[in-house]
Design a protein around this motif. Sequence first.
Motif, PDB file in Angstrom:
ATOM      1  N   GLY A 120      -2.893   1.868  -5.253  1.00 43.35           N
ATOM      2  CA  GLY A 120      -4.338   1.662  -5.192  1.00 43.35           C
ATOM      3  C   GLY A 120      -4.748   0.271  -4.740  1.00 43.35           C
ATOM      4  O   GLY A 120      -5.931  -0.061  -4.754  1.00 43.35           O
ATOM      5  N   ALA A 121      -3.787  -0.559  -4.320  1.00 47.52           N
ATOM      6  CA  ALA A 121      -4.105  -1.907  -3.845  1.00 47.52           C
ATOM      7  C   ALA A 121      -4.527  -1.837  -2.381  1.00 47.52           C
ATOM      8  O   ALA A 121      -3.883  -1.161  -1.577  1.00 47.52           O
ATOM      9  CB  ALA A 121      -2.898  -2.830  -3.996  1.00 47.52           C
ATOM     10  N   TRP A 122      -5.603  -2.523  -2.044  1.00 45.00           N
ATOM     11  CA  TRP A 122      -6.108  -2.524  -0.672  1.00 45.00           C
ATOM     12  C   TRP A 122      -5.303  -3.484   0.198  1.00 45.00           C
ATOM     13  O   TRP A 122      -4.889  -4.549  -0.257  1.00 45.00           O
ATOM     14  CB  TRP A 122      -7.593  -2.890  -0.652  1.00 45.00           C
ATOM     15  N   ARG A 123      -5.104  -3.102   1.463  1.00 42.80           N
ATOM     16  CA  ARG A 123      -4.385  -3.907   2.445  1.00 42.80           C
ATOM     17  C   ARG A 123      -5.155  -3.861   3.761  1.00 42.80           C
ATOM     18  O   ARG A 123      -5.901  -2.908   4.034  1.00 42.80           O
ATOM     19  CB  ARG A 123      -2.977  -3.349   2.695  1.00 42.80           C
ATOM     20  N   ILE A 124      -4.918  -4.846   4.611  1.00 43.98           N
ATOM     21  CA  ILE A 124      -5.506  -4.866   5.950  1.00 43.98           C
ATOM     22  C   ILE A 124      -4.599  -4.040   6.860  1.00 43.98           C
ATOM     23  O   ILE A 124      -3.437  -4.398   7.082  1.00 43.98           O
ATOM     24  CB  ILE A 124      -5.634  -6.305   6.473  1.00 43.98           C
TER      25      ILE A 124
END
Length: 148
Positions: A120-124
């Motif tokens: 659930g961690a956002w990344r580019i």
Amino acid sequence: MSVGAATRAAIADLNARFAWALDSHNWTALRDVLTADVHYVSVGREFHDADSVIASFQARPATRTTRHGLGNLLLRDGPQGSILGWSSWHTFASNDAAARDVPLFMVADFQDTYTSDANGAWRIAERIIVPVFRNDTLAPPSTPGVSR
């Protein structure tokens, strides 16, 4: 559909971590904010994975000092659970570590796609940088095979 407050805060934090990673030359932290297959486009350079993006920054002289900031973060739901983002960034830069009077290097529009990983961690996942104003005299020194 609008992006919720928790997602907005997570992506704002992600962008801050990107800026601090670049400015502190913390390549491990930079890797943590990018997807492995990130598509990254900036001023005549295009990369298709995190290793290439990081290598491009590592190739710059150790004396290069930058400070990045952003504003006007606009977020919208994107396809397949992604978030689309637009923001305005500014960069102060010097190729001389002893410099004290440092003018603005660039103001640019960033067009981003953010995805979340299995935790659930956002990344580019994609970052396209479109310069609006740029002082080419403050660009990093040329690196073989890399345009300024």
